[in-house]
Design a protein around this motif. Structure first.
Motif, PDB file in Angstrom:
ATOM      1  N   GLN A  16       1.589  11.936   1.814  1.00 47.32           N
ATOM      2  CA  GLN A  16       1.044  10.787   2.529  1.00 47.32           C
ATOM      3  C   GLN A  16       0.925   9.574   1.615  1.00 47.32           C
ATOM      4  O   GLN A  16       1.220   8.453   2.021  1.00 47.32           O
ATOM      5  CB  GLN A  16      -0.316  11.132   3.134  1.00 47.32           C
ATOM      6  CG  GLN A  16      -0.233  12.055   4.318  1.00 47.32           C
ATOM      7  CD  GLN A  16      -1.608  12.513   4.786  1.00 47.32           C
ATOM      8  OE1 GLN A  16      -2.574  12.527   4.029  1.00 47.32           O
ATOM      9  NE2 GLN A  16      -1.698  12.888   6.051  1.00 47.32           N
ATOM     10  N   LYS A  20       2.820   6.017   2.243  1.00 43.72           N
ATOM     11  CA  LYS A  20       2.085   4.749   2.309  1.00 43.72           C
ATOM     12  C   LYS A  20       2.604   3.762   1.274  1.00 43.72           C
ATOM     13  O   LYS A  20       2.749   2.575   1.554  1.00 43.72           O
ATOM     14  CB  LYS A  20       0.589   4.974   2.104  1.00 43.72           C
ATOM     15  CG  LYS A  20      -0.112   5.528   3.308  1.00 43.72           C
ATOM     16  CD  LYS A  20      -1.597   5.664   3.025  1.00 43.72           C
ATOM     17  CE  LYS A  20      -2.344   6.257   4.172  1.00 43.72           C
ATOM     18  NZ  LYS A  20      -3.787   6.339   3.926  1.00 43.72           N
ATOM     19  N   LYS A  39      -2.990  -3.377   3.071  1.00 41.32           N
ATOM     20  CA  LYS A  39      -2.967  -1.930   3.289  1.00 41.32           C
ATOM     21  C   LYS A  39      -1.964  -1.645   4.393  1.00 41.32           C
ATOM     22  O   LYS A  39      -2.020  -2.243   5.465  1.00 41.32           O
ATOM     23  CB  LYS A  39      -4.349  -1.424   3.695  1.00 41.32           C
ATOM     24  CG  LYS A  39      -5.366  -1.513   2.586  1.00 41.32           C
ATOM     25  CD  LYS A  39      -6.713  -0.979   3.036  1.00 41.32           C
ATOM     26  CE  LYS A  39      -7.724  -1.240   1.948  1.00 41.32           C
ATOM     27  NZ  LYS A  39      -8.964  -1.778   2.447  1.00 41.32           N
ATOM     28  N   ASN A  41      -0.766   1.617   6.331  1.00 35.24           N
ATOM     29  CA  ASN A  41      -1.074   3.029   6.525  1.00 35.24           C
ATOM     30  C   ASN A  41      -0.070   3.777   7.380  1.00 35.24           C
ATOM     31  O   ASN A  41      -0.169   4.991   7.514  1.00 35.24           O
ATOM     32  CB  ASN A  41      -2.462   3.171   7.144  1.00 35.24           C
ATOM     33  CG  ASN A  41      -3.529   2.646   6.224  1.00 35.24           C
ATOM     34  OD1 ASN A  41      -3.512   2.918   5.024  1.00 35.24           O
ATOM     35  ND2 ASN A  41      -4.440   1.860   6.762  1.00 35.24           N
ATOM     36  N   ASN A  42       0.868   3.058   7.978  1.00 32.77           N
ATOM     37  CA  ASN A  42       1.847   3.691   8.848  1.00 32.77           C
ATOM     38  C   ASN A  42       3.091   2.816   8.871  1.00 32.77           C
ATOM     39  O   ASN A  42       3.064   1.686   8.392  1.00 32.77           O
ATOM     40  CB  ASN A  42       1.267   3.871  10.252  1.00 32.77           C
ATOM     41  CG  ASN A  42       1.826   5.071  10.980  1.00 32.77           C
ATOM     42  OD1 ASN A  42       2.934   5.519  10.708  1.00 32.77           O
ATOM     43  ND2 ASN A  42       1.057   5.596  11.913  1.00 32.77           N
TER      44      ASN A  42
END
Length: 175
Positions: A16, A20, A39, A41-42
């Motif tokens: 993960q 990211k 950020k 995140n996906n």
């Protein structure tokens, strides 16, 4: 059995983090300008006409088109969001239903905006400071500051408590 689960969880966490980092890299390499504290995140993609403020949080965004997209500070998106910053030339083109040219329509999203999951924002729209867009909405017109909009097309539902909003903003309490 317990050690196997711990090892699997450990490798999932590493995976993960790598994913990211990849999405973060894709955004920073593609955008025209990126502020501090991004950020990602996906899965997220932006264009070279995208300008991002500070503390922008993407949980799954696709920005598409040749228009300018300016996203202010402290922006948060849910999963599966889409911003479209141009449209096919259907009215003055040289073919029907449309030709191979596009009409650019810039998008401006002011500071402290929260966009829920699966929101679509069409070109030519400005979303005002502190606005909230309900999940699943399609934004086709400007959204005033502090407004909460939802639906297809997105319509005014109510406003935020502006006194509370301004108090938190003055205290610098941003998520």
């Amino acid at each position: 059995m317990g050690i196997v689960i711990k090892i699997v969880r450990f490798f999932l966490k590493i995976n993960q983090a790598i994913i990211k980092r990849y999405y973060f890299s894709e955004v920073t390499n593609s955008a025209k300008k990126v502020g501090r504290g991004l950020k990602v995140n996906n899965k997220t993609s932006v264009t070279n006409n995208t300008i991002l403020g500070n503390n922008v949080n993407f949980n799954g965004m696709h920005i598409n088109g040749n228009g300018k997209v300016h996203i202010g500070d402290n922006f948060h998106s849910g999963e599966g969001c889409l911003i479209i910053s141009d449209i096919h030339n259907y009215n003055k083109g040289n073919a029907i239903p449309y030709d191979d040219t596009y009409i650019r329509k810039d998008v401006f999203i002011r500071d402290n905006v929260w966009v829920g999951s699966r929101v679509i924002i069409l070109g030519g729209v400005t979303i005002g400071e502190g606005a909230i867009i309900q999940a699943g909405s399609v934004v086709v017109s400007d959204v005033p500051k502090y407004a909460i909009y939802g639906g297809h097309p997105a319509k005014h539902i109510k406003n935020r408590d502006t006194n509370h909003y301004e108090k938190l903003k003055k205290e610098g309490k941003f998520h």
